[in-house]
Design an enzyme around this catalytic site. Structure first.
Site, PDB file in Angstrom:
ATOM      1  N   MET A 112       0.216  -1.486  -0.091  1.00  0.00           N
ATOM      2  CA  MET A 112       0.220  -0.104   0.443  1.00  0.00           C
ATOM      3  C   MET A 112       0.697   1.006  -0.436  1.00  0.00           C
ATOM      4  O   MET A 112       2.222   1.095   0.888  1.00  0.00           O
ATOM      5  CB  MET A 112      -1.378   0.188   1.181  1.00  0.00           C
ATOM      6  CG  MET A 112      -1.727   1.317   1.544  1.00  0.00           C
ATOM      7  SD  MET A 112      -2.994   1.596   2.664  1.00  0.00           S
ATOM      8  CE  MET A 112      -1.672   1.950   3.942  1.00  0.00           C
ATOM      9  N   ASP A 164      -0.055   5.445  -0.994  1.00  0.00           N
ATOM     10  CA  ASP A 164      -0.906   6.880  -1.027  1.00  0.00           C
ATOM     11  C   ASP A 164      -2.135   6.217  -0.046  1.00  0.00           C
ATOM     12  O   ASP A 164      -3.050   5.762  -1.309  1.00  0.00           O
ATOM     13  CB  ASP A 164      -1.196   7.443  -1.837  1.00  0.00           C
ATOM     14  CG  ASP A 164       0.119   8.475  -2.733  1.00  0.00           C
ATOM     15  OD1 ASP A 164       1.426   7.986  -2.190  1.00  0.00           O
ATOM     16  OD2 ASP A 164       0.265   8.317  -3.584  1.00  0.00           O
ATOM     17  N   TRP A 172       5.555  -2.516  -4.008  1.00  0.00           N
ATOM     18  CA  TRP A 172       4.781  -1.485  -5.283  1.00  0.00           C
ATOM     19  C   TRP A 172       5.266  -2.178  -7.241  1.00  0.00           C
ATOM     20  O   TRP A 172       5.429  -2.460  -7.421  1.00  0.00           O
ATOM     21  CB  TRP A 172       6.162   0.068  -5.433  1.00  0.00           C
ATOM     22  CG  TRP A 172       4.483   0.850  -6.544  1.00  0.00           C
ATOM     23  CD1 TRP A 172       4.266   1.796  -5.819  1.00  0.00           C
ATOM     24  CD2 TRP A 172       5.364   1.379  -7.690  1.00  0.00           C
ATOM     25  NE1 TRP A 172       3.688   2.604  -6.920  1.00  0.00           N
ATOM     26  CE2 TRP A 172       3.913   2.259  -8.087  1.00  0.00           C
ATOM     27  CE3 TRP A 172       5.840   0.777  -8.468  1.00  0.00           C
ATOM     28  CZ2 TRP A 172       3.740   3.284  -8.808  1.00  0.00           C
ATOM     29  CZ3 TRP A 172       5.512   1.180 -10.268  1.00  0.00           C
ATOM     30  CH2 TRP A 172       4.876   2.152 -10.415  1.00  0.00           C
ATOM     31  N   PHE A 192      -3.246   5.441 -10.581  1.00  0.00           N
ATOM     32  CA  PHE A 192      -2.523   5.885  -9.955  1.00  0.00           C
ATOM     33  C   PHE A 192      -3.467   6.879  -8.941  1.00  0.00           C
ATOM     34  O   PHE A 192      -4.080   6.994  -9.001  1.00  0.00           O
ATOM     35  CB  PHE A 192      -1.808   6.781 -10.355  1.00  0.00           C
ATOM     36  CG  PHE A 192      -0.578   6.179 -10.413  1.00  0.00           C
ATOM     37  CD1 PHE A 192      -0.659   5.544 -10.514  1.00  0.00           C
ATOM     38  CD2 PHE A 192       0.737   7.400 -10.898  1.00  0.00           C
ATOM     39  CE1 PHE A 192       0.975   4.691 -11.047  1.00  0.00           C
ATOM     40  CE2 PHE A 192       2.312   6.770 -11.643  1.00  0.00           C
ATOM     41  CZ  PHE A 192       2.291   5.319 -11.340  1.00  0.00           C
ATOM     42  N   GLU A 252       3.648  16.273  -5.370  1.00  0.00           N
ATOM     43  CA  GLU A 252       2.901  15.722  -5.759  1.00  0.00           C
ATOM     44  C   GLU A 252       1.707  15.769  -4.930  1.00  0.00           C
ATOM     45  O   GLU A 252       1.994  15.600  -3.348  1.00  0.00           O
ATOM     46  CB  GLU A 252       2.971  13.972  -5.408  1.00  0.00           C
ATOM     47  CG  GLU A 252       4.679  13.547  -6.616  1.00  0.00           C
ATOM     48  CD  GLU A 252       5.571  12.249  -5.917  1.00  0.00           C
ATOM     49  OE1 GLU A 252       5.355  11.483  -7.000  1.00  0.00           O
ATOM     50  OE2 GLU A 252       5.412  11.468  -4.763  1.00  0.00           O
TER      51      GLU A 252
HETATM   52  C1  FRU Z   1       3.087   9.511  -4.885  1.00  0.00           C
HETATM   53  C2  FRU Z   1       2.390   8.909  -5.907  1.00  0.00           C
HETATM   54  C3  FRU Z   1       2.045   9.618  -6.678  1.00  0.00           C
HETATM   55  C4  FRU Z   1       1.129   8.764  -7.138  1.00  0.00           C
HETATM   56  C5  FRU Z   1       1.028   6.942  -6.622  1.00  0.00           C
HETATM   57  C6  FRU Z   1       1.580   6.336  -7.604  1.00  0.00           C
HETATM   58  O1  FRU Z   1       4.061   8.257  -3.163  1.00  0.00           O
HETATM   59  O2  FRU Z   1       4.220   8.411  -6.785  1.00  0.00           O
HETATM   60  O3  FRU Z   1       2.649  10.628  -7.051  1.00  0.00           O
HETATM   61  O4  FRU Z   1       0.158   9.132  -8.159  1.00  0.00           O
HETATM   62  O5  FRU Z   1       2.204   7.628  -6.150  1.00  0.00           O
HETATM   63  O6  FRU Z   1       1.464   5.182  -6.429  1.00  0.00           O
END
Ligand code: FRU
Length: 584
Positions: free
Chosen positions: A133, A135, A159, A191, A304
């Site tokens: 996990m 964001d 990831w 995302f 982000e």
């Molecule tokens: C932040 C990020 C976001 C992206 C997501 C991808 O942690 O890099 O910018 O949408 O994680 O998993």
């Protein structure tokens, strides 16, 4: 325990060193895939009736098995299913593809066992049942239920395969896992993004439908919409996606909110090292309004996961706007962190009230990131939730069944200090209900060089509340330790008005060189009178009780810290010191 598990339910076919097929009849709910984390990803096309039904990347086991992940094949019941598997030519293991351990260990099963097998899994923080996990996404509240979606890899604990996992809660603390909500499609993986409750049917999918707007990470990063007419349980993707495009490569993480001042929807997203702001009447058609960020704050990484919220300034009748900007790297202690800007927003343009060189951080630990707020929160609350890890080492922390937790939920407000306005983050009031027995209750005075050893508590989940009155100029030390000699040293230095935490000797720190660290927070607003320290198996969150200082750090002790030692180099009255165990 795997119920009705059938080992080797299909037949492998080997076509080359890097290519295999695996054919089976789908007659179970799950195909359990054996995973070996040190392997490279294999790319799997799930082929049903000659069509690609799904495609994903998975570290299929070659030498040994770290754990299994469930591939849901229930919707293909009775059909022939073919896994078309391309192994990565650069994988570390050599040897004959026929001998890979995955072929013998693939299983079908009617259930997938998610009982916890991890000693570091927190007790009162949200974690995924299994898998990776990052964001939090699409946070919203509706009809008594908080919804938390999250960047999820359902096929491994690192990831990959970004999808939106889903959990729900009535109290922000106890979470119930729900089926995967949004899965990758031809436009890309899913995302980060947001959800809003469309009360007045502005988008035309029905009053009170839940609208998700997220980044499709395909050849480019574009923004897509999906809607739900069953309170966020299932989503239908809009047939005219993508809805916002750009030629900026890092173009992602849309956050939408209803702007009551201008009676319009606003959307803010990250575009390189700026935040773009848009307006809309219907959530589908967006007009670019402005960008913020050039020359402001910290730019040592990619911007982000933005948010934009209007908050009350405590002790005044004023409101100001806060633009949240998560940044990676560039954080004060390496890797990611959450910075923010305070100012005004007219529905089109955000104006920062501080000088461009002023940088403000919301949490001074290493493990607070991607923090965003809940849409439609009750009682006008501005509830913030973050991801409790750091991209520097998140993929390597010593857990397997799952990786990463969320921070505790926090209520945001503003306070003035020394000519600037800052965000305060109070631990959500729901946390008070978690307090069980007071395993320690004491009051005492520390003199110069004396110390006090407190509490022997075998569990790794508790809250410490300390009302303190240290002499001006003195240092108060708080050391959490265990019988293995592992310790976390915290210091409140009243002379330079800082609070620090050193986790260099906190337990397992060897998995990544960026992990051992000391984090230091400035203490604002008249010093610390009450500390709240939340410990939960593998995390420590320290708050000045009103949230004018917050510090979130992960720790991986071999056994729980069951001793707290207090030291002072001056007189320090500890008016009350309580350790609460946590209700199950
Ligand atoms: C932040 C990020 C976001 C992206 C997501 C991808 O942690 O890099 O910018 O949408 O994680 O998993």
């Amino acid at each position: 325990m795997m119920i009705n598990a059938q080992t080797s339910p299909g037949v492998p076919l080997f076509l080359s060193d890097n290519h295999a097929m695996y054919r089976l009849t789908a007659d179970a709910t799950y195909l359990l895939l054996p995973i070996e984390e040190k392997e490279e990803n294999a790319n799997v096309n799930l082929v049903v009736s000659n069509e690609t039904a799904q495609t994903f990347n998975v570290k299929l086991a070659v030498d040994h098995i770290d754990y299994f992940v469930p591939l849901d094949i229930s919707r293909y019941k009775g059909k022939q299913v073919l896994l078309d598997i391309g192994f990565n030519a650069n994988r570390r293991t050599t040897g004959d593809i026929k001998d890979y351990s995955c072929w013998k260990e693939l299983k079908t099963a009617s259930t997938f066992d998610t009982a916890n097998r991890e000693k570091f899994r927190p007790q009162y923080h949200h974690t995924p049942d299994w898998g990776w996990m990052n964001d939090p996404n699409g946070l919203f509240y509706k009809d008594g239920v908080y919804h938390l979606y999250f960047q999820h890899n359902p096929y491994g604990s690192q990831w990959e395969n970004m999808s939106w996992g889903h959990s729900t809660s009535r109290d922000l603390i106890h979470w119930e896992h729900q089926p995967e909500a949004i899965m990758p499609d031809a436009l890309g993986t899913i995302f980060s993004g947001c959800c809003v409750v469309d009360k007045n049917n502005t988008a035309g999918f029905g009053a009170n439908s839940v609208i998700a707007i997220y980044t499709s990470a395909g050849r480019s990063q574009t923004q897509s919409l999906a809607y739900s007419t069953d309170d966020g349980r299932t989503f239908t993707k809009y047939d005219r996606n993508p809805i916002i495009t750009s030629n900026v490569p890092d173009f992602r993480d849309p956050h939408v909110f209803w702007n009551e001042d201008t009676k319009q929807w606003n959307l803010i997203l990250a575009a390189g090292q700026e935040m773009n702001i848009y307006t809309s009447d219907n959530l589908k058609d967006w007009t670019y309004a402005s960008s913020f960020g050039h020359g402001y704050g910290n730019h040592d990484g990619v911007w982000e996961c933005p948010d934009l919220v209007k908050l009350p300034v405590r002790g005044t009748n004023e409101y100001k706007w806060v633009l949240i900007c998560n940044i990676n790297p560039g954080g004060p202690f390496g890797g990611n962190a959450t910075q923010y800007f305070v100012g005004q927003f007219d529905g089109h343009k955000f104006t920062c009230e501080s000088k461009p060189e002023v940088t403000k951080w919301m949490d001074y630990g290493k493990d607070h990131y991607a923090a965003i707020t809940f849409d439609n929160a009750p009682e006008g609350r501005n509830l913030l939730l973050g991801w409790m890890s750091n991209w520097q080492y998140a993929n390597n922390v010593p857990t397997k069944q799952y990786r990463s937790a969320n921070t505790l939920p926090r209520d945001m407000y503003l306070f003035n200090d020394g000519g600037e306005t800052y965000v305060g983050v109070e631990p959500a009031k729901e946390l008070l209900a978690l307090r069980d027995r007071a395993v320690v209750k004491a009051s005492f005075t520390l003199g110069s060089k004396t110390f006090k050893q407190l509490f022997k508590n075998p569990t790794g989940a508790y809250e410490i509340v300390a009302d303190i009155a240290p002499a001006t100029g003195s240092k108060l030390g708080l050391v959490l330790s265990n019988s293995k000699g592992e310790k976390v040293t915290m210091t409140y230095n009243t002379a330079d008005k800082t609070f620090s935490m050193d986790r260099a000797k906190s337990g397992d720190t060897t998995f990544n060189e960026a992990f051992p660290a000391m984090t230091v927070a400035p203490v604002k607003g008249g010093g610390i009178k009450r500390l709240r320290i939340f410990v939960d198996n593998s995390s420590i969150e320290v708050f000045e009780a009103d949230g004018r200082m917050a510090m979130t750090n992960l720790v991986f002790p071999a056994e729980p810290y069951n001793t707290l030692t207090l030291t002072s180099d001056g007189r320090c009255k500890v008016n009350s010191f309580t350790v609460y165990s946590i209700k199950k």
